[in-house]
Design an enzyme around this catalytic site. Structure first.
Site, short mmCIF file in Angstrom:
data_model
loop_
_atom_site.label_atom_id
_atom_site.label_comp_id
_atom_site.label_asym_id
_atom_site.label_seq_id
_atom_site.Cartn_x
_atom_site.Cartn_y
_atom_site.Cartn_z
N GLU A 173 53.29 47.14 42.21
CA GLU A 173 52.21 46.35 42.82
C GLU A 173 52.61 44.90 43.11
OE1 GLU A 173 48.55 46.74 40.55
OE2 GLU A 173 48.35 48.85 41.12
N GLU A 292 49.43 55.91 40.90
CA GLU A 292 48.30 55.51 40.05
C GLU A 292 47.02 55.90 40.76
OE1 GLU A 292 48.08 51.55 38.37
OE2 GLU A 292 50.27 51.41 38.28
#
Ligand code: AHR
Length: 493
Positions: A173, A292
């Site tokens: 991320e 995720e």
């Protein structure tokens, strides 16, 4: 009563149901590692401190691949802190979760755990505070046979044979301003490409995942993927996607329609990656690593972080899940399967305690949450070829996504043993009488109908219903509103 018709036919092939779609995630966050998979002194722990009760539930869940060690945690992590004699390992500040990391559990313990759990490891390298060299050192430690500094260090730590880790995430991320070492798409794209190129020099057999956006709502979404892939396309195998759906506002119609958003997200990432591939004249198409995804009551995170200082393994986001959440998780799995041609890896986040299907008490019991069941049943029965279905039927309105189809379905056909599994979700509040047209599979018999009925708030485990009877190749099932259903059929052997 609403009605629908679903045609299921072996000709409507999407692709193989890759086992890697049933992945999970273990991060050094909250009590996922400490008090979750690892708790020395627990009555069920082995001599290393691995909790046997959690291992057993992990195997029952049917998890295929587990991503480790983060998550946001990896962006400030020094992997070598977690190997070698435990007494020599340093205590460090983990900025991601404002936690003290003892490093009592590290790479070698994780690899033992993964072997015991029967899962494939998926490791992430730190591209937040670190770069190419540290990724290479880690890969040398895990995958090089010996005769070099880090491979010999592994051997000194008692692991003679290389681990041969195949799946690697190039950071986590890095588009997010919350990430330690946050980067622009240009900065990250160059770093990911150079790291990937060098990693493949050590081990050309690794499969690499470049970071896509942290979620579809990021202001840089799609532009981030395009820029990163302009740099990294030819060196990587996957682009990642992450998403969490938040039920905190109590808008049940919208949370039940979360898979509509995941579906569009996947289509948009595929379109962006294919656009870059076309511009670069690349024949090879990338896959998505949806590494995720889950339901997460996000409002609770700040509350958990605010009420403490620097401590070890605090309880963080230990969400309690409802039957409605289980229906949403089941529908997200249906959506991942429906994209089996382009989603090659998927990891539910996380495995234990932290927004997880498995919960534990320190020193005490371990148990299954509601979301455990649709995952375990899908992982067990979605084997073989995924078949496209177009359920039609009713639609209903939601605040977040407008008008949505009430039914969401997919079928998976195991050609070898003749099993056909139909996964069907009713996202609406009213029951839908659904005709399954199975004339393309002569001789089938229904063997089981399991349902999680979110209309019944007290029942968070699947209920066994009477399997439907086939009449002229058609079966009629009542799908309660809202509910997740698995209807299994078997061909004569
Ligand atoms: O899974 C919890 C966190 O959510 C992960 O560390 C991060 O990657 C994401 O934002």
């Amino acid at each position: 009563m609403d009605t629908a018709r679903v045609v299921i036919d072996p000709a409507f092939r999407i692709g193989e149901a890759d086992r890697r779609l049933f992945g999970s995630f273990v991060e050094h966050m909250g009590r996922c590692v400490y008090g979750g998979v690892f708790e020395p002194g627990h009555p069920a722990a082995d001599r290393l401190g691995l909790r046997g009760d959690v291992l057993e539930l992990t195997r029952e869940l049917g998890v295929s691949v587990v991503r480790y060690p983060g998550g946001n945690f990896v962006s400030g992590y020094r992997w070598e802190d977690g190997v070698g004699p435990v007494g020599d390992r340093p205590r460090r500040l983990d900025l991601a979760w404002k936690t003290v990391e003892t490093n009592a559990f590290g790479l070698d313990e994780f690899m033992v755990w993964a072997r015991e759990a029967g899962v494939e490891p998926m490791l992430a390298v730190n591209l937040g505070t670190r770069g190419v060299q540290d990724a290479l050192d880690l890969l040398e430690y895990t995958n090089h046979p010996g005769g070099s500094y880090f491979s010999d260090a592994r051997r000194q730590h008692g692991v003679e044979q290389p681990y041969g880790v195949r799946l690697w995430c190039l950071g986590n991320e890095l588009d997010g301003p919350w990430q330690v070492g946050h980067k622009t798409a240009e900065e990250y794209g160059r770093l990911a490409a150079e790291t990937a190129r060098a990693m493949k020099m050590i081990d050309p057999g690794v499969s690499l995942v470049a970071c896509g956006s942290s979620n579809r709502g990021m202001p840089t979404f799609a532009a981030w993927e395009a820029t990163v892939l302009e740099h990294a396309y030819e060196h990587v195998d996957y682009i990642s996607a992450h998403t969490y759906y938040d039920p905190s506002d109590g808008d049940r119609a919208s949370i039940l329609a979360s898979a509509v958003d995941m579906d569009a997200f996947i289509d948009e990432v595929v379109a962006t990656a294919d656009h870059v591939g076309a511009r670069l004249r690349q024949r090879r198409r990338l896959k998505i690593s949806f590494d995720e995804w889950n339901v997460w009551y996000q409002s609770r995170l700040q509350h958990d972080l605010d009420r403490r200082g620097w401590v070890e393994a605090p309880a963080l986001i230990e969400d309690d899940y409802t039957a409605t959440d289980a229906v949403v998780v089941g529908d997200l799995l249906v959506t991942l399967l429906r994209h089996a041609d382009r989603v090659g890896v998927a990891c539910q986040a996380q495995l234990v305690n932290v927004i997880a299907p498995i919960r534990t008490e320190n020193g005490g019991r371990a148990w299954r949450q509601s979301i455990f069941h649709p995952f375990a049943l899908t992982a067990r029965h979605a084997r073989g070829t995924v078949l496209r279905t177009e359920p039609g039927g009713p639609s209903h309105d939601t605040k977040r996504y407008g008008s949505v189809a009430s039914l969401s379905t997919v079928a998976v056909h195991d050609e070898e043993d003749g099993a056909l599994s139909v996964f069907a979700v009713n996202r609406g509040e009213s029951p839908v009488t659904t005709e399954l047209d199975l004339r393309g599979f002569p001789g089938l018999a229904a063997v089981e109908h399991l349902a999680i009925d979110a209309g019944d708030a007290t029942d968070v485990t699947p209920r066994r219903l009477d399997p439907p009877r086939l009449d002229g190749g058609r079966a009629t099932v009542r799908l309660a509103g809202p509910s997740w259903n698995l209807i299994r059929f078997q061909a004569p052997r």
